[in-house]
Design an enzyme around this catalytic site. Structure first.
Site, PDB file in Angstrom:
ATOM      1  N   CYS A   2      36.977  31.920  34.159  1.00 50.48           N
ATOM      2  CA  CYS A   2      36.248  30.982  33.311  1.00 50.48           C
ATOM      3  C   CYS A   2      36.393  29.550  33.834  1.00 50.48           C
ATOM      4  CB  CYS A   2      36.705  30.988  31.859  1.00 50.48           C
ATOM      5  SG  CYS A   2      36.559  32.597  31.095  1.00 50.48           S
ATOM      6  N   ARG A  27      34.557  30.709  39.313  1.00 49.50           N
ATOM      7  CA  ARG A  27      35.614  31.089  38.366  1.00 49.50           C
ATOM      8  C   ARG A  27      35.167  32.202  37.413  1.00 49.50           C
ATOM      9  NH1 ARG A  27      39.751  27.422  38.246  1.00 49.50           N
ATOM     10  NH2 ARG A  27      40.387  28.209  36.212  1.00 49.50           N
ATOM     11  N   TRP A  74      34.325  34.616  32.716  1.00 43.80           N
ATOM     12  CA  TRP A  74      34.770  35.879  33.313  1.00 43.80           C
ATOM     13  C   TRP A  74      35.354  36.653  32.146  1.00 43.80           C
ATOM     14  CZ3 TRP A  74      39.416  38.603  34.205  1.00 43.80           C
ATOM     15  CH2 TRP A  74      39.323  39.630  35.155  1.00 43.80           C
ATOM     16  N   ASN A  98      39.269  28.607  28.366  1.00 45.83           N
ATOM     17  CA  ASN A  98      39.655  29.388  29.544  1.00 45.83           C
ATOM     18  C   ASN A  98      41.094  29.836  29.331  1.00 45.83           C
ATOM     19  OD1 ASN A  98      40.298  30.326  32.137  1.00 45.83           O
ATOM     20  ND2 ASN A  98      40.758  28.280  32.872  1.00 45.83           N
ATOM     21  N   GLY A  99      41.345  31.142  29.400  1.00 47.16           N
ATOM     22  CA  GLY A  99      42.711  31.647  29.207  1.00 47.16           C
ATOM     23  C   GLY A  99      42.678  32.836  28.275  1.00 47.16           C
ATOM     24  N   GLU A 478      44.173  43.799  54.684  1.00 44.94           N
ATOM     25  CA  GLU A 478      43.328  42.651  54.374  1.00 44.94           C
ATOM     26  C   GLU A 478      41.870  42.920  54.757  1.00 44.94           C
ATOM     27  OE1 GLU A 478      43.414  40.266  52.562  1.00 44.94           O
ATOM     28  OE2 GLU A 478      41.884  38.875  53.269  1.00 44.94           O
ATOM     29  N   LYS A 482      38.845  42.887  52.035  1.00 48.11           N
ATOM     30  CA  LYS A 482      37.688  41.995  52.169  1.00 48.11           C
ATOM     31  C   LYS A 482      36.391  42.798  52.140  1.00 48.11           C
ATOM     32  CE  LYS A 482      38.908  38.934  51.812  1.00 48.11           C
ATOM     33  NZ  LYS A 482      39.935  37.963  51.531  1.00 48.11           N
ATOM     34  N   GLU A 485      35.724  44.289  48.632  1.00 47.79           N
ATOM     35  CA  GLU A 485      35.462  43.238  47.656  1.00 47.79           C
ATOM     36  C   GLU A 485      34.018  42.752  47.687  1.00 47.79           C
ATOM     37  OE1 GLU A 485      37.890  39.877  48.665  1.00 47.79           O
ATOM     38  OE2 GLU A 485      37.544  38.878  46.760  1.00 47.79           O
ATOM     39  N   HIS A 501      49.710  62.708  57.307  1.00 49.43           N
ATOM     40  CA  HIS A 501      50.556  63.304  56.268  1.00 49.43           C
ATOM     41  C   HIS A 501      49.762  63.593  54.994  1.00 49.43           C
ATOM     42  CE1 HIS A 501      54.094  62.932  58.724  1.00 49.43           C
ATOM     43  NE2 HIS A 501      53.695  61.713  59.036  1.00 49.43           N
ATOM     44  N   LYS A 600      37.481  33.760  40.978  1.00 44.91           N
ATOM     45  CA  LYS A 600      38.316  33.213  42.045  1.00 44.91           C
ATOM     46  C   LYS A 600      39.785  33.094  41.649  1.00 44.91           C
ATOM     47  CE  LYS A 600      38.724  30.993  46.055  1.00 44.91           C
ATOM     48  NZ  LYS A 600      38.719  31.900  47.189  1.00 44.91           N
TER      49      LYS A 600
END
Ligand code: F6R
Length: 605
Positions: A2, A27, A74, A98-99, A478, A482, A485, A501, A600
């Site tokens: 947010c 955000r 978000w 936001n939170g 990584e 990426k 995502e 295995h 983000k």
């Protein structure tokens, strides 16, 4: 998680709010909303989806007013519906948040007993209702009385209908900054939202309320003291937060890695040795440390994994890398001889912050690697080393990852020097090798077309593997993150020797396997693993050192890494992997900078 923005001043507010929301979209982009206060009443418009949907409605309706707040969401509590969209209104209160309000159920219970029922599924609406229920005409008094009863995290902007020229703000755990110009006062989650108007700002302290008016900002603590938080100046300009001709921020940010690494590392190399005296990280801080723990989330965690190889292999100091969201539940061993290094681009990530707090409580030494100045993690760590990547806007982290790795290398080398694990000539030699590797970045970027061509071959795939050993395994994690995502292709990163295995049963005809082979001493082992997957039908993308001329199996494609020191290959290899992910997403026609379901900075656990 947010983004919030507000303005009160001499200008019409709506475009300032829309501009700010656009900048804050990284955000969260599940929905967006705006409120414009006026003596006649408060205009509120909400729209599901991207800010452009809100902009369309607002531009059609042209609300007039010079005091407004805006929110891009978000979703946490309640789906991405218009009803759950901010601003939330209750009586005379209009609020954006936001939170996460952790005790919202308890507050909702109290309000229910008073006959108040919410209309949305959000925790934020409960906070609006709570403030309205206690509001007696004095906004500061109401906020000072109510907010100490609120648990969790919040950054809020509140409009009170009978104070249409004022915005009231407060925060706990979530970021909120404000700035003033001769045109008025601005508030936002992040300076990028208001950078077009001011490059100076103050971080609103926790445990305080601020009242924003056109000509004055008053900050008052919950216990009634007037305070003047320090004014900070941003060290980068508005241009660095622009796309600069690139179609997506992600590509621009990959291209900025060379400059970001130079800006982060060069000032800290003095007489060919790493030096943190300008950062107030004194040598004594590194002494009497028996073990190092690195904790972070996602990409920052992967940067820590790369750094741990240098720490253990070159310095021979025990180094563990811990997923921050797991860390505090495992009763970790932390004492005064443990150095906890936390890594975070945003400096806000809730799990990383919790790991840091636990280490502080248990008496460990704590050091943060952070990109955002003044963020919660930066403030709470005993020492902080800032990365100088500038603003990273794309949701997928690229340049921040590069500078995190660069800075851990420097920390490792300084640590080695002051604890006599390494002598000066060795450290100076390593620094030369590191900076030589940074100088190879233009060389990698010159191969962009070649990498794009390989990426194009992958756009119709549904599953894919990354394999590697040692540092290359950390890089595989990584590369895989990426790609998943931003391209929504399912991929797995595996330690190359571990595949047989169990998981090798997933390898089927035509499945791409990206094999990372940057460590000369491990290439023969990797070749055996490549042969294993090829004989089960995999088509291999072989990423290896340009001077390697040996066996490469029947690899379909080869991407060369310019020759560099084995410890620092992560810098060129990660750029190759970032470009693969970028071009797969781009050629799939996806919105590279705004992958679905993400935001983000992750300020919830
Ligand atoms: C992936 C990505 C995330 C972040 C993670 C931690 O591209 O960006 O995995 O690395 O959410 O964020 P920070 O570094 O802000 O703590």
């Amino acid at each position: 998680m947010c983004g919030i923005v507000g303005y009160v001043g001499r200008q019409q507010a709506r475009d300032i709010i829309l501009h700010g929301l656009k900048e804050l979209e990284y955000r969260g982009y599940d929905s967006a909303g705006m409120a414009v206060a006026d003596k006649e009443g408060t205009y509120v418009r909400k729209a599901v989806g991207r800010v452009e949907n809100l902009a369309e409605a607002v531009n059609r309706e042209q609300p007039e007013g010079t005091c407004a707040i805006g929110h891009t969401r978000w979703a946490t509590h309640g789906g991405a519906t218009e009803n759950n969209c901010h601003p939330h209104q209750s009586g005379r209160v209009t609020l954006i948040h936001n939170g996460i309000i952790e005790n919202y159920k308890e507050l909702a219970g109290i309000l229910a007993n008073e006959g108040r029922t919410p209309v949305s599924e959000t925790d934020s609406e409960i906070l609006a209702m709570f403030l309205d229920a206690r509001y007696d005409g004095d906004p500061i008094k109401t906020m000072r009385e109510c907010l100490p009863e609120v648990e969790g995290s919040y950054a809020i902007c509140v409009l009170f209908a009978d104070h249409p020229d004022e915005i009231y703000i407060a925060r706990l755990g979530s970021p909120l900054i404000y700035g003033t110009t001769s045109d008025g006062a601005y508030v936002a989650s992040d300076i990028v939202a208001i950078l077009a108007y001011t490059d100076t700002y103050s971080v609103l302290p926790e445990g305080a309320v601020a009242r924003l008016r056109t000509d004055e900002v008053r900050v008052i603590t919950f216990n009634g003291r007037n305070i003047k938080p320090p004014v900070e100046t941003v060290s980068w300009n508005v241009e660095s937060a622009k796309k600069d001709g690139y179609e997506y921020y992600m590509l621009k940010e990959i291209h900025e890695e060379y400059d970001a690494l130079q800006a982060t590392l060069r000032p800290r190399i003095i007489h060919a040795l790493p030096d943190f005296s300008a950062d107030n990280v004194e040598d004594e801080f590194f002494k009497q440390v028996d073990r190092i723990v690195i904790s972070a989330c996602g990409t920052a965690l992967h940067a820590g994994m790369v750094g741990s190889h240098l720490l253990e292999q070159l310095l021979r100091i025990e180094t563990r890398v811990e997923i921050a969201s797991e860390f505090r539940y495992g009763n970790p061993i932390l004492d005064e001889r443990t150095l906890l290094i936390v890594i975070s681009q945003s400096g806000e990530t809730a799990d990383t912050l919790a790991a840091l707090r636990l280490a502080n409580e248990r008496g460990a030494k704590t050091l943060a690697i952070v990109n955002v100045k003044g963020s919660a993690i930066a403030r709470e760590a005993q020492r902080v080393l800032y990365t100088h990547a500038g603003p990273e806007i794309a949701v997928a982290s690229t340049k921040a990852y590069a500078v995190q790795m660069g800075l851990i290398y420097l920390i490792a080398l300084r640590f080695g020097l002051v604890t006599c694990r390494l002598d000066e000539p060795t450290v100076a030699h390593q620094i030369t090798r590191l900076m030589e590797t940074v100088d190879l970045i233009p060389d990698i970027l010159a191969r962009e077309k070649e990498i794009e061509a390989v990426a194009k071959e992958l756009i119709h795939e549904e599953h894919l593997f990354f394999i590697g050993r040692g540092i290359d395994y950390a890089l595989s994690l990584e590369g895989s993150l990426k790609l998943k995502e931003i391209s929504y292709i399912h991929s797995e990163a595996y330690a190359a020797g571990e595949l047989k295995h169990g998981t090798i049963s997933l390898i089927s005809e035509g499945m791409p396997v990206i094999a990372i082979c940057s460590q000369d001493r491990l290439i023969p082992k990797m070749i055996s693993n490549i042969r294993e997957v090829e004989s089960r039908g995999a088509k291999v993308i072989f990423i290896t050192n340009e001077d390697y001329t040996g066996d490469e199996g029947k690899s379909q494609w080869r991407i060369n890494i310019p020759k560099t020191d084995a410890f620092y290959t992560a810098i060129p290899v990660s750029i190759i992997l970032q470009l693969i992910a970028y071009y797969v997403s781009y050629h799939k026609g996806l919105d590279v900078d705004h992958p679905r379901n993400l935001a983000k900075s992750v300020t919830v656990e």
